[in-house]
Design a protein around this motif. Structure first.
Motif, mmCIF file in Angstrom:
data_model
loop_
_atom_site.group_PDB
_atom_site.id
_atom_site.type_symbol
_atom_site.label_atom_id
_atom_site.label_comp_id
_atom_site.label_asym_id
_atom_site.label_seq_id
_atom_site.Cartn_x
_atom_site.Cartn_y
_atom_site.Cartn_z
ATOM 1 N N ASP A 44 -76.261 26.948 18.928
ATOM 2 C CA ASP A 44 -77.605 26.452 19.204
ATOM 3 C C ASP A 44 -78.212 25.950 17.895
ATOM 4 N N TRP A 45 -79.264 25.147 18.005
ATOM 5 C CA TRP A 45 -79.999 24.725 16.818
ATOM 6 C C TRP A 45 -80.622 25.949 16.170
ATOM 7 N N LYS A 46 -80.502 26.054 14.838
ATOM 8 C CA LYS A 46 -81.063 27.182 14.094
ATOM 9 C C LYS A 46 -81.954 26.652 12.975
ATOM 10 N N ARG A 47 -82.910 27.460 12.586
ATOM 11 C CA ARG A 47 -83.754 27.100 11.444
ATOM 12 C C ARG A 47 -83.838 28.242 10.451
ATOM 13 N N ASP A 48 -83.017 29.292 10.691
ATOM 14 C CA ASP A 48 -82.994 30.454 9.804
ATOM 15 C C ASP A 48 -82.676 30.028 8.377
ATOM 16 N N GLY A 49 -83.487 30.458 7.435
ATOM 17 C CA GLY A 49 -83.213 30.216 6.030
ATOM 18 C C GLY A 49 -83.690 28.888 5.481
ATOM 19 N N ILE A 50 -84.247 28.015 6.300
ATOM 20 C CA ILE A 50 -84.789 26.749 5.791
ATOM 21 C C ILE A 50 -86.138 27.045 5.144
ATOM 22 N N GLY A 65 -90.859 23.735 16.554
ATOM 23 C CA GLY A 65 -90.348 24.166 15.258
ATOM 24 C C GLY A 65 -88.908 23.835 14.962
ATOM 25 N N PHE A 66 -88.280 22.979 15.746
ATOM 26 C CA PHE A 66 -86.867 22.673 15.528
ATOM 27 C C PHE A 66 -86.646 21.247 15.043
ATOM 28 N N ASN A 67 -87.639 20.645 14.416
ATOM 29 C CA ASN A 67 -87.444 19.321 13.839
ATOM 30 C C ASN A 67 -86.590 19.402 12.589
ATOM 31 N N CYS A 68 -86.673 20.490 11.860
ATOM 32 C CA CYS A 68 -85.797 20.752 10.726
ATOM 33 C C CYS A 68 -84.899 21.908 11.149
ATOM 34 N N ALA A 69 -83.651 21.595 11.443
ATOM 35 C CA ALA A 69 -82.743 22.609 11.968
ATOM 36 C C ALA A 69 -81.304 22.199 11.698
ATOM 37 N N TYR A 70 -80.399 23.118 11.967
ATOM 38 C CA TYR A 70 -78.967 22.849 11.807
ATOM 39 C C TYR A 70 -78.202 23.541 12.925
ATOM 40 N N ARG A 71 -77.004 23.048 13.193
ATOM 41 C CA ARG A 71 -76.099 23.706 14.118
ATOM 42 C C ARG A 71 -74.681 23.539 13.606
ATOM 43 N N VAL A 72 -73.805 24.409 14.061
ATOM 44 C CA VAL A 72 -72.438 24.454 13.550
ATOM 45 C C VAL A 72 -71.467 24.396 14.723
ATOM 46 N N ALA A 73 -70.475 23.521 14.629
ATOM 47 C CA ALA A 73 -69.362 23.497 15.576
ATOM 48 C C ALA A 73 -68.197 24.210 14.902
ATOM 49 N N LYS A 79 -65.392 24.176 9.967
ATOM 50 C CA LYS A 79 -66.603 24.017 10.755
ATOM 51 C C LYS A 79 -67.235 22.656 10.462
ATOM 52 N N LEU A 80 -67.871 22.107 11.461
ATOM 53 C CA LEU A 80 -68.645 20.879 11.320
ATOM 54 C C LEU A 80 -70.116 21.274 11.366
ATOM 55 N N VAL A 81 -70.862 20.917 10.325
ATOM 56 C CA VAL A 81 -72.279 21.264 10.233
ATOM 57 C C VAL A 81 -73.103 19.996 10.450
ATOM 58 N N GLU A 82 -74.094 20.088 11.315
ATOM 59 C CA GLU A 82 -75.031 18.995 11.544
ATOM 60 C C GLU A 82 -76.414 19.471 11.092
ATOM 61 N N VAL A 83 -77.023 18.723 10.196
ATOM 62 C CA VAL A 83 -78.356 19.044 9.700
ATOM 63 C C VAL A 83 -79.302 17.935 10.141
ATOM 64 N N ARG A 84 -80.383 18.327 10.809
ATOM 65 C CA ARG A 84 -81.407 17.369 11.245
ATOM 66 C C ARG A 84 -82.696 17.740 10.519
ATOM 67 N N LEU A 85 -83.264 16.783 9.805
ATOM 68 C CA LEU A 85 -84.501 17.027 9.063
ATOM 69 C C LEU A 85 -85.522 15.959 9.441
ATOM 70 N N LEU A 102 -82.025 24.439 1.815
ATOM 71 C CA LEU A 102 -81.219 24.787 2.981
ATOM 72 C C LEU A 102 -80.527 26.126 2.748
ATOM 73 N N PRO A 103 -80.196 26.862 3.801
ATOM 74 C CA PRO A 103 -79.599 28.182 3.639
ATOM 75 C C PRO A 103 -78.160 28.127 3.124
ATOM 76 N N ALA A 104 -77.793 29.134 2.350
ATOM 77 C CA ALA A 104 -76.429 29.226 1.818
ATOM 78 C C ALA A 104 -75.404 29.351 2.936
ATOM 79 N N ALA A 105 -75.815 29.793 4.121
ATOM 80 C CA ALA A 105 -74.895 29.977 5.246
ATOM 81 C C ALA A 105 -74.245 28.668 5.696
ATOM 82 N N ILE A 106 -74.822 27.524 5.334
ATOM 83 C CA ILE A 106 -74.234 26.245 5.732
ATOM 84 C C ILE A 106 -73.777 25.431 4.525
#
Length: 162
Positions: A44-50, A65-73, A79-85, A102-106
């Motif tokens: 799912d789209w996440k915003r944790d750590g932004i 609140g999900f205009n700045c978010a990321y998700r991971v495949a 892994k493929l990371v998509e960042v939307r800002l 951005l969070p270190a997790a991505i």
């Protein structure tokens, strides 16, 4: 009027072959084929750590609140990371200003330093290796600047082993 012609796939003995609907019916198949339960899973789209810095804020007019978010495949070994800002900054920008951390997790495995044009003359968004995102307004004349509270939108995709 032309009549329809049926075509059949036949084996070497001239017998019609039926399409297999189950992998178990396939003989001599490669051992490394992916099946549907082995394909990547998209989070799912996440915003944790932004984190927002220097007057930056999520461009959120509908309170989701999900205009700045990321998700991971997740594909297992990578892994493929998509960042939307989609964000704004509450002040005029002439020189580069770090706006988002951005969070270190991505974090990507290597250098993902890129610059993306926003469509606004001379305004660039800079993804840096330390996971900060900066906004820069290239000055063609002394009056050029990114005017406060305008929308900036970028999307970035990259691979990582996280």
């Amino acid at each position: 009027m032309a009549t329809a012609t049926k075509a059949y796939l036949q084996d070497k003995d001239g017998k019609n072959l039926l399409l297999a609907t189950d992998w178990s019916a396939i003989q001599n198949k490669p051992k490394n084929l992916a099946t549907t339960d082995q394909l990547g899973k998209l989070s799912d789209w996440k915003r944790d750590g932004i984190q927002y810095e220097n007057g930056a804020y999520d461009w959120d007019h509908v309170n989701n609140g999900f205009n700045c978010a990321y998700r991971v495949a997740d594909f297992g070994s990578f892994k493929l990371v998509e960042v939307r800002l989609v964000f704004g900054v509450n002040k005029d920008i002439v020189q580069e200003v770090e706006c988002i951390k951005l969070p270190a997790a991505i974090k990507p495995d290597g250098d993902e330093e890129i610059v993306q044009s926003t469509g606004i003359r001379g305004v660039m968004v800079h993804f840096k290796p330390d996971m900060t995102v900066g906004v820069y307004c290239q000055q063609f004349s002394n009056a050029d600047k990114y005017t406060a509270n305008g929308m900036i939108a970028v999307q970035h995709l990259y691979l990582t082993t996280l």
